[in-house]
Motif scaffolding. Structure first.
Motif, PDB file in Angstrom:
ATOM      1  N   ARG A   1       0.865  -1.188   0.000  1.00 42.37           N
ATOM      2  CA  ARG A   1       0.000   0.000   0.000  1.00 42.37           C
ATOM      3  C   ARG A   1       0.897   1.232   0.000  1.00 42.37           C
ATOM      4  N   GLU A   2       0.604   2.167  -0.877  1.00 38.36           N
ATOM      5  CA  GLU A   2       1.476   3.318  -1.011  1.00 38.36           C
ATOM      6  C   GLU A   2       0.728   4.483  -1.644  1.00 38.36           C
ATOM      7  N   VAL A   3       1.330   5.664  -1.528  1.00 39.82           N
ATOM      8  CA  VAL A   3       0.768   6.863  -2.144  1.00 39.82           C
ATOM      9  C   VAL A   3       1.907   7.630  -2.799  1.00 39.82           C
ATOM     10  N   THR A   4       1.538   8.410  -3.809  1.00 40.02           N
ATOM     11  CA  THR A   4       2.488   9.299  -4.461  1.00 40.02           C
ATOM     12  C   THR A   4       2.193  10.730  -4.047  1.00 40.02           C
ATOM     13  N   VAL A   5       3.228  11.430  -3.634  1.00 42.71           N
ATOM     14  CA  VAL A   5       3.077  12.804  -3.174  1.00 42.71           C
ATOM     15  C   VAL A   5       3.748  13.730  -4.184  1.00 42.71           C
ATOM     16  N   ALA A   6       2.983  14.671  -4.725  1.00 45.43           N
ATOM     17  CA  ALA A   6       3.539  15.625  -5.677  1.00 45.43           C
ATOM     18  C   ALA A   6       4.472  16.590  -4.959  1.00 45.43           C
ATOM     19  N   PRO A   7       5.448  17.148  -5.667  1.00 39.76           N
ATOM     20  CA  PRO A   7       6.333  18.138  -5.042  1.00 39.76           C
ATOM     21  C   PRO A   7       5.535  19.289  -4.426  1.00 39.76           C
ATOM     22  N   GLY A   8       5.831  19.608  -3.178  1.00 42.32           N
ATOM     23  CA  GLY A   8       5.158  20.700  -2.484  1.00 42.32           C
ATOM     24  C   GLY A   8       3.938  20.295  -1.706  1.00 42.32           C
ATOM     25  N   ALA A   9       3.384  19.074  -1.937  1.00 43.02           N
ATOM     26  CA  ALA A   9       2.190  18.624  -1.215  1.00 43.02           C
ATOM     27  C   ALA A   9       2.573  18.149   0.191  1.00 43.02           C
TER      28      ALA A   9
ATOM     29  N   PRO B   1       3.071  15.587   2.835  1.00 43.06           N
ATOM     30  CA  PRO B   1       3.233  14.129   2.856  1.00 43.06           C
ATOM     31  C   PRO B   1       2.453  13.467   3.983  1.00 43.06           C
ATOM     32  N   VAL B   2       2.313  14.125   5.125  1.00 40.43           N
ATOM     33  CA  VAL B   2       1.601  13.517   6.249  1.00 40.43           C
ATOM     34  C   VAL B   2       0.137  13.334   5.907  1.00 40.43           C
ATOM     35  N   ALA B   3      -0.477  14.330   5.310  1.00 39.38           N
ATOM     36  CA  ALA B   3      -1.880  14.213   4.913  1.00 39.38           C
ATOM     37  C   ALA B   3      -2.049  13.125   3.858  1.00 39.38           C
ATOM     38  N   ALA B   4      -1.126  13.073   2.896  1.00 47.88           N
ATOM     39  CA  ALA B   4      -1.226  12.063   1.833  1.00 47.88           C
ATOM     40  C   ALA B   4      -1.111  10.654   2.391  1.00 47.88           C
TER      41      ALA B   4
ATOM     42  N   ALA C   1       8.926  12.651  11.407  1.00 47.59           N
ATOM     43  CA  ALA C   1      10.038  12.038  10.680  1.00 47.59           C
ATOM     44  C   ALA C   1       9.722  11.902   9.192  1.00 47.59           C
ATOM     45  N   LEU C   2       8.430  11.723   8.861  1.00 47.96           N
ATOM     46  CA  LEU C   2       8.032  11.595   7.464  1.00 47.96           C
ATOM     47  C   LEU C   2       8.312  12.895   6.708  1.00 47.96           C
ATOM     48  N   ARG C   3       7.926  14.043   7.309  1.00 49.47           N
ATOM     49  CA  ARG C   3       8.176  15.320   6.643  1.00 49.47           C
ATOM     50  C   ARG C   3       9.681  15.507   6.416  1.00 49.47           C
ATOM     51  N   VAL C   4      10.467  15.176   7.433  1.00 47.50           N
ATOM     52  CA  VAL C   4      11.916  15.320   7.303  1.00 47.50           C
ATOM     53  C   VAL C   4      12.451  14.426   6.187  1.00 47.50           C
ATOM     54  N   ALA C   5      11.995  13.161   6.151  1.00 42.43           N
ATOM     55  CA  ALA C   5      12.485  12.206   5.161  1.00 42.43           C
ATOM     56  C   ALA C   5      12.151  12.652   3.740  1.00 42.43           C
ATOM     57  N   VAL C   6      10.914  13.144   3.523  1.00 45.58           N
ATOM     58  CA  VAL C   6      10.520  13.604   2.190  1.00 45.58           C
ATOM     59  C   VAL C   6      11.406  14.762   1.759  1.00 45.58           C
ATOM     60  N   GLY C   7      11.652  15.694   2.678  1.00 47.19           N
ATOM     61  CA  GLY C   7      12.524  16.822   2.336  1.00 47.19           C
ATOM     62  C   GLY C   7      13.932  16.378   2.018  1.00 47.19           C
ATOM     63  N   GLU C   8      14.424  15.394   2.738  1.00 49.80           N
ATOM     64  CA  GLU C   8      15.789  14.922   2.512  1.00 49.80           C
ATOM     65  C   GLU C   8      15.952  14.258   1.149  1.00 49.80           C
TER      66      GLU C   8
END
Length: 628
Positions: free
Chosen positions: A510-518, A520-523, A558-565
């Motif tokens: 199970r997974e989701v795709t997050v567009a740049p700038g969206a 990630p936690v909500a997605a 940690a999710l927000r940090v990981a996406v940014g990294e």
């Protein structure tokens, strides 16, 4: 009369042969085939062609091939490369079906030679001429007394006729293989060198050999083929006919590929994929002359085992151990003998001998030959045995004749169970014994290891035939249509690839795709932590190497940090890559990581690769291939 390109009948049974560039000197390349055809008894027309001569070897010599009145099915071209195109065009005007072109100086020599080879191919196609070569050494057809080549092998008029036919891309080496194998007692129908394969190809010859009722074993030496599908089709055709293709493939290393390109200009491709294709098509790979000879002698008998179970009877314990070791290494099963078999053996062999498999009768056989012959009958009668190896050490004289008479009689009784003999008795001291096994078509080997190798080849080919019988009747499965692919060509990103896997029934996390700038936690609100975060781009195949992956992400923060990294890593280390977003997926903790890929191979087309995945995939190279 026009013929389909695959019709090679006139190549192997010509009504007339022209030698263009014929020489009055019987030692020259243009003089040798004239001499051999005359001296060795070819029954068709022989037509020397050379405007310099009126006669060659007592035959009328023609100024041009078109001046010949009779039918010409083969033209041998012993002319310089610069004259080859015109000679082929003349053959086309005459209606010659095949031109055997000895001459080198074509694609194997570089750009200018490649250009000349293109011209040659065009002239052949325009005239309806099939070329054998160029850059080849000719061909042999022993039953038809066709010695159409040059070199040492063509000087031997009494080559043994037998059940093997061979196609070889290397003339010099290939014909040396023929000589070596023939010296080991294997006879031939045909042997043909193909060189650069502008026209007639190795797979095409293999298919023709399958159709030849006198050929039971097909041998080949290749550096590469241009059409992998044709090679596999020939292999499957041979498999259906029960005629093994024993194929020696070279050019498997970087330096080997370089050498092949300058030798015959044949494509070599990936050796891993060739090996996969061989196994799928039922082709038996060989890697040495003696191995080819050993396998040819085993297959020439026409006997195949019903399975991979082999029993051994030996008069030497050491030989039995060596044989058992090698059989086990090759995947042959040494079965437990049936209780009735062991009870019968204990009645005839000494108490200190072994009634287990391998059966060791010991050297007592020299005092009681009856024991040996009864043991053979008992073991072959065992329902757990598919083939039998007899290790006879170096027995000679009357004992050898008696024992081999028993072996020959047993083989005739148990025709469905091949017997292979290991024996080093001097022939001049055991002439009658050798005659008996040869008349019974029982192969003899000089070592237990070589006999084990041959037995394994028999079992492997028999297994290929059983597998083919099981697979071929299956109906083609209907599949749902794939989802539409993105426009353009190239790699897909991970999300697009997984949509295809899902469509054909392969589950994905199970997974989701997050567009740049969206956000990630909500997605990822519907996913269970811990999560995997990966950069999404069709241009980044190895995400870990650029820092584009974070695993075991346990909290929203940690999710927000990981996406940014991972996004920052992509910008910094792959600035030209098209980044379509970030993939957030639930972690899977109880699986082994695998890699599945498809390679568009230039020889075989689409090839599926499956193996151990992860960051060490390239290092471990634990992959298995199948041609799709």
């Amino acid at each position: 009369m026009s013929r389909a390109p695959s019709d090679l009948s006139r190549l192997f049974d010509p009504r007339g042969i022209a030698i263009i560039g014929a020489s009055t000197n019987p030692t020259r390349i243009g003089g040798q085939p004239v001499r051999y055809l005359l001296d060795y008894g070819f029954k068709g027309g022989i037509y020397p062609v050379n405007p310099k001569y009126q006669t060659v070897a007592g035959l009328r010599c023609y100024a041009d091939v078109t001046a010949i009145a009779g039918p010409v099915d083969i033209a041998v071209l012993a002319v310089p490369a610069a004259e080859a195109v015109a000679a082929v065009a003349a053959c086309g005007r005459k209606g010659v079906a095949f031109a055997i072109l000895y001459t080198a100086g074509f694609a194997e020599t570089g750009a200018e030679g490649a250009r000349l080879q293109v011209e040659l191919a065009r002239a052949a196609e325009a005239g309806g001429v099939r070329i054998v070569g160029p850059n080849c050494q000719g061909m042999l057809n022993l039953p038809k007394r066709m010695f159409l080549g040059f070199g040492s092998i063509f000087q031997i008029s009494d080559l043994r006729i037998g059940p093997v036919s061979m196609a070889t891309q290397s003339g010099g080496f290939g014909f040396s293989v023929v000589l070596s194998i023939e010296a080991q007692g294997v006879g031939f129908q045909s042997a043909i060198s193909t060189g650069n394969e502008v026209g007639v190809t190795t797979p095409e010859l293999f298919a023709a050999f399958v159709d030849d009722p006198e050929t039971r074993v097909i041998a080949g030496y290749i550096e590469g083929v241009a059409d992998g599908a044709a090679l596999m089709a020939a292999g499957r055709k041979a498999l259906r006919a029960g005629k093994p293709i024993l194929l020696w493939k070279s050019g498997n290393t970087v330096r080997g590929k370089e050498a092949a390109l300058s030798h015959t200009a044949n494509m070599t491709g990936s050796y891993d994929i060739y090996r996969a294709a061989f196994a799928q098509a039922g082709i038996i790979e060989v890697k040495d002359i003696d191995e080819l000879a050993d396998y040819a002698r085993a297959f020439a008998t026409g006997r195949l085992p019903a399975g991979n179970r082999i029993a051994t009877i030996s008069i030497s314990g050491g030989a039995a151990i060596l044989h058992a070791d090698r059989c086990t290494e090759l995947g042959l099963e040494l079965p437990r003998l049936d209780a009735a078999t062991k009870e019968g053996l204990r009645k005839v062999i000494p108490s200190f001998a072994s009634a287990e498999n391998p059966v060791d009768t010991t050297a007592t056989v020299f005092n009681d030959v009856r024991m040996f012959t009864e043991a053979i009958e008992l073991v072959l009668s065992d329902p757990n045995v598919d083939q039998l190896a007899i290790l006879a050490a170096s027995m000679m004289g009357e004992i050898a004749a008696t024992c081999m008479s028993a072996v020959a009689t047993a083989q005739r009784r148990f025709e469905g169970k091949p017997i292979l003999v290991t024996w080093t008795g001097r022939r001049e001291r055991a002439e009658e014994a050798y005659r008996l096994v040869e008349e019974a078509q029982i192969p003899v080997y000089t070592s237990p290891v070589r006999a084990a190798n041959a037995a394994a080849a028999l079992a492997r080919f028999a297994g290929y035939r059983r597998r083919q019988a099981e697979v071929e009747p299956r109906a083609t499965e209907s599949r749902a249509p794939l989802p539409p692919l993105p426009a353009g060509s190239g790699a897909l990103d991970e999300a697009a690839s997984k949509r295809i896997l899902t469509a054909i029934g392969i589950p994905t996390p199970r997974e989701v795709t997050v567009a740049p700038g969206a956000d990630p936690v909500a997605a990822a609100a519907g996913l269970a932590y811990p999560l995997a975060v990966k950069i999404l781009s069709p241009d980044i195949a190895h995400k870990t190497e650029i820092g584009g992956v974070r695993l075991n992400v346990g909290t929203p923060e940690a999710l927000r940090v990981a996406v940014g990294e991972v996004q920052g890593a992509a910008r910094a280390r792959a600035p030209a890559a098209r980044v379509t977003g970030t993939l957030i997926a639930e972690m899977i903790g109880d699986g082994a990581e695998a890699i599945i890929g498809v390679i568009d191979d230039p020889v075989f087309g689409p090839v599926v690769a499956v193996g151990l995945g992860g960051i060490f995939t390239e290092v471990l190279h634990d992959l298995s291939y199948r041609v799709a």
